[in-house]
Scaffold this motif. Structure first.
Motif, PDB file in Angstrom:
ATOM      1  N   SER A 109       0.898  -1.140   0.000  1.00  0.00           N
ATOM      2  CA  SER A 109       0.000   0.000   0.000  1.00  0.00           C
ATOM      3  C   SER A 109       0.946   1.201   0.000  1.00  0.00           C
ATOM      4  CB  SER A 109      -0.898   0.009   1.241  1.00  0.00           C
ATOM      5  OG  SER A 109      -1.503   1.285   1.336  1.00  0.00           O
ATOM      6  N   LEU A 110       1.083   1.828  -1.158  1.00  0.00           N
ATOM      7  CA  LEU A 110       2.009   2.971  -1.279  1.00  0.00           C
ATOM      8  C   LEU A 110       1.482   4.180  -0.516  1.00  0.00           C
ATOM      9  CD1 LEU A 110       2.513   2.711  -5.140  1.00  0.00           C
ATOM     10  CD2 LEU A 110       4.122   1.917  -3.410  1.00  0.00           C
ATOM     11  N   THR A 111       0.193   4.090  -0.163  1.00  0.00           N
ATOM     12  CA  THR A 111      -0.475   5.123   0.638  1.00  0.00           C
ATOM     13  C   THR A 111       0.328   5.420   1.907  1.00  0.00           C
ATOM     14  OG1 THR A 111      -2.478   3.970  -0.114  1.00  0.00           O
ATOM     15  CG2 THR A 111      -2.770   5.665   1.577  1.00  0.00           C
ATOM     16  N   LYS A 112       1.119   4.448   2.342  1.00  0.00           N
ATOM     17  CA  LYS A 112       1.819   4.533   3.627  1.00  0.00           C
ATOM     18  C   LYS A 112       3.242   5.069   3.404  1.00  0.00           C
ATOM     19  CE  LYS A 112      -2.061   2.814   4.969  1.00  0.00           C
ATOM     20  NZ  LYS A 112      -2.521   1.763   4.176  1.00  0.00           N
TER      21      LYS A 112
ATOM     22  N   MET B 155      -2.572   4.689  -3.136  1.00  0.00           N
ATOM     23  CA  MET B 155      -2.018   3.942  -4.274  1.00  0.00           C
ATOM     24  C   MET B 155      -1.461   2.603  -3.797  1.00  0.00           C
ATOM     25  SD  MET B 155       0.244   6.309  -6.823  1.00  0.00           S
ATOM     26  CE  MET B 155       1.245   5.152  -7.734  1.00  0.00           C
ATOM     27  N   GLY B 156      -1.308   1.658  -4.714  1.00  0.00           N
ATOM     28  CA  GLY B 156      -0.703   0.376  -4.358  1.00  0.00           C
ATOM     29  C   GLY B 156       0.224  -0.093  -5.458  1.00  0.00           C
TER      30      GLY B 156
ATOM     31  N   LEU C 266       3.313  12.416  -7.609  1.00  0.00           N
ATOM     32  CA  LEU C 266       3.478  12.675  -6.169  1.00  0.00           C
ATOM     33  C   LEU C 266       4.205  11.518  -5.473  1.00  0.00           C
ATOM     34  CD1 LEU C 266       0.029  14.164  -5.041  1.00  0.00           C
ATOM     35  CD2 LEU C 266       2.264  15.288  -4.863  1.00  0.00           C
ATOM     36  N   ALA C 267       3.798  10.300  -5.803  1.00  0.00           N
ATOM     37  CA  ALA C 267       4.406   9.135  -5.144  1.00  0.00           C
ATOM     38  C   ALA C 267       5.881   9.020  -5.515  1.00  0.00           C
ATOM     39  CB  ALA C 267       3.653   7.865  -5.523  1.00  0.00           C
TER      40      ALA C 267
END
Ligand SMILES: Cc1ncc(COP(=O)(O)O)c(C=O)c1O
Length: 446
Positions: free
Chosen positions: A229-232, A242-243, A276-277
């Protein structure tokens, strides 16, 4: 330095990677330390303008000079410059990775992997898997594709018990380590070798969200797929959902199938989120070192508090799997940890191991709630992995949907508090924890 050295095959100036089959391979070059890869892989200067940071490419479609003759992009769901560039970054960051695929959330990533198994498959999952993953396995995939899931305590079960869970149609083993919120550790190489000994030869997937590619490299430990979980932590600024999946070179066929589903199902992230990521990932190494050092200091403080019953942080010498935590460090985290311990000596009381801590406050739900509402720097909120510190009550928030009896078995009591330790000044974090613990202790006295 020419960033192209880092990713010779994978990227062109606009971040387009290996467009022919839509799979992005990362190649190691000579200047390839973790932090260097984070900053340069997939992120070279734009050839046309010289822009050092990739432009955001919002176009949904791409001009073709003749039918089928294009510059590697046709339609943005199938691939776009920002997603391809970020996938190149990710493939380079997750050590042992060759292929990376980005999705619109960690949950969409989970759904795509499980859908790839087809009808009536069986999987084995760690028993305290993330609640949303549990929900997808048991309430969506079970209904829609006949997925059968056996939940096993992969930390404590002996080899025979784990072997007994395998079936002829077992296609996947789903691991999370550390688990959430009790931070139990799974011995990944042990599970991989058990999987390899079974006739159905299932794939081993590790959800590496909690440790991020900085602290843990499951692909180097034999896993076939890493999920995030790229959200983290990878994005790290609490502003993107995102993942992603990352696979090693020898899993090209699996990567190809997942790439097909990424496009066919279409749960893809926007170009802006990818941009952003990618920006967030550039500081992953810096943030993870700070998260780890801060978390260790906060854990040590909690350990000494009379208002705390138990502190769970795998980096602490008192954690039951502290030796496994050390053994399973990624090669780059090992260098950081060894240096940290050398500099801080025994006073460290352990080593940095990510930013997540759980602790049992003396008392029950009321004391836990007072702690959470009294903290000023630790914001009461779900999620984790951002630069700002967060705190939550698993029994009533992230794990509230688990029946109380099951929660009790998993050790998720009413006095359990989970902290996502941010990268603020550590003295301030400790002072905040101290005053919130005092406020909570006043509840018991009242
Ligand atoms: C370990 C883990 N895996 C997967 C997910 C799901 O990710 P997302 O919220 O990006 O859908 C989460 C979210 O909290 C998580 O903590």
């Amino acid at each position: 330095m020419t960033p192209a050295v880092l990713n010779a095959e994978a990227s062109t100036s606009n971040g387009h990677a290996n467009g022919a089959n839509g799979v992005h391979a990362a190649k190691k070059g000579s200047l390839d330390g973790f932090g260097t890869r984070a900053i340069h892989a997939g992120s070279e200067a734009n050839e046309e303008t010289g822009a050092v940071i990739p432009p955001i490419s919002l176009s949904t479609t791409y001009k073709q000079d003749a039918i089928g003759k294009h510059k590697g992009f046709e339609y943005s769901r199938s691939g776009n410059p920002n997603r391809n560039a970020f996938e190149t970054t990710l493939a380079a960051l997750e050590s042992g990775g060759a292929y990376a695929l980005a999705f619109s959330s960690g949950s969409a990533t989970t759904a795509t992997v499980l859908q790839s198994l087809g009808p009536d498959a069986h999987i084995i999952s760690v028993n305290d898997v993330y609640g949303g993953t549990f929900r997808y396995m048991t309430r969506v995939a079970a209904e829609n594709q006949g997925l059968q899931t056996t939940f096993v305590d992969l930390e404590n079960a002996d080899d025979d018990t784990i072997r007994a869970a395998f079936r002829p149609n077992t296609k996947l083993i789903w691991i999370e380590s550390p688990t959430n919120p009790t931070l139990r550790l799974i011995d990944i190489p042990r599970i991989v070798s058990l999987a390899r000994s079974m006739p159905s030869d299932p794939l081993v997937l590790v959800d590496n969200t909690f440790l991020s590619p900085f602290y843990s490299s499951p692909l180097l430990q034999g896993a076939d797929i890493v999920m995030h979980s790229l959200t983290k932590y990878v994005n790290g600024h609490s502003d993107v959902v995102m993942g992603a999946l990352v696979l090693p070179a020898h899993r090209a066929a699996v990567a190809e199938k997942l790439r097909f589903l990424q496009n066919a199902i279409g749960a893809v992230p926007s170009a802006y989120d990818c941009w952003l990521a990618q920006r967030g990932a550039k500081t992953l190494h810096l943030r993870m070192k700070a998260h780890g050092a801060n978390a260790l200091a906060v854990a040590r403080f909690l350990q000494q508090s009379p208002h705390v019953e138990e502190v769970i942080y795998p980096g602490l010498a008192t954690h039951p799997r502290n030796d496994l935590a050390y053994r399973s460090l990624s090669p780059h985290a090992r260098v950081f940890v060894d240096r940290y311990v050398k500099e801080h000596g025994d006073e460290a009381g352990g080593f940095p191991y990510g930013g997540m801590i759980s602790f049992r406050i003396r008392g029950g739900a009321d004391e836990a709630e007072r702690f959470l509402t009294s903290a000023r720097l630790f914001t009461l909120a779900e999620s984790l992995g951002g630069v700002e510190s967060l705190a939550e009550h698993p029994a009533r928030m992230t794990h509230g949907s688990i029946p109380p009896a099951e929660r009790a078995l998993l050790g998720i009591g009413d006095n359990l508090v989970r902290l996502s330790v941010g990268v603020e000044e550590v003295e301030d974090l400790i002072a905040d924890v101290e005053q919130a613990l005092e406020a909570a202790a006043a509840v018991s006295k009242a």
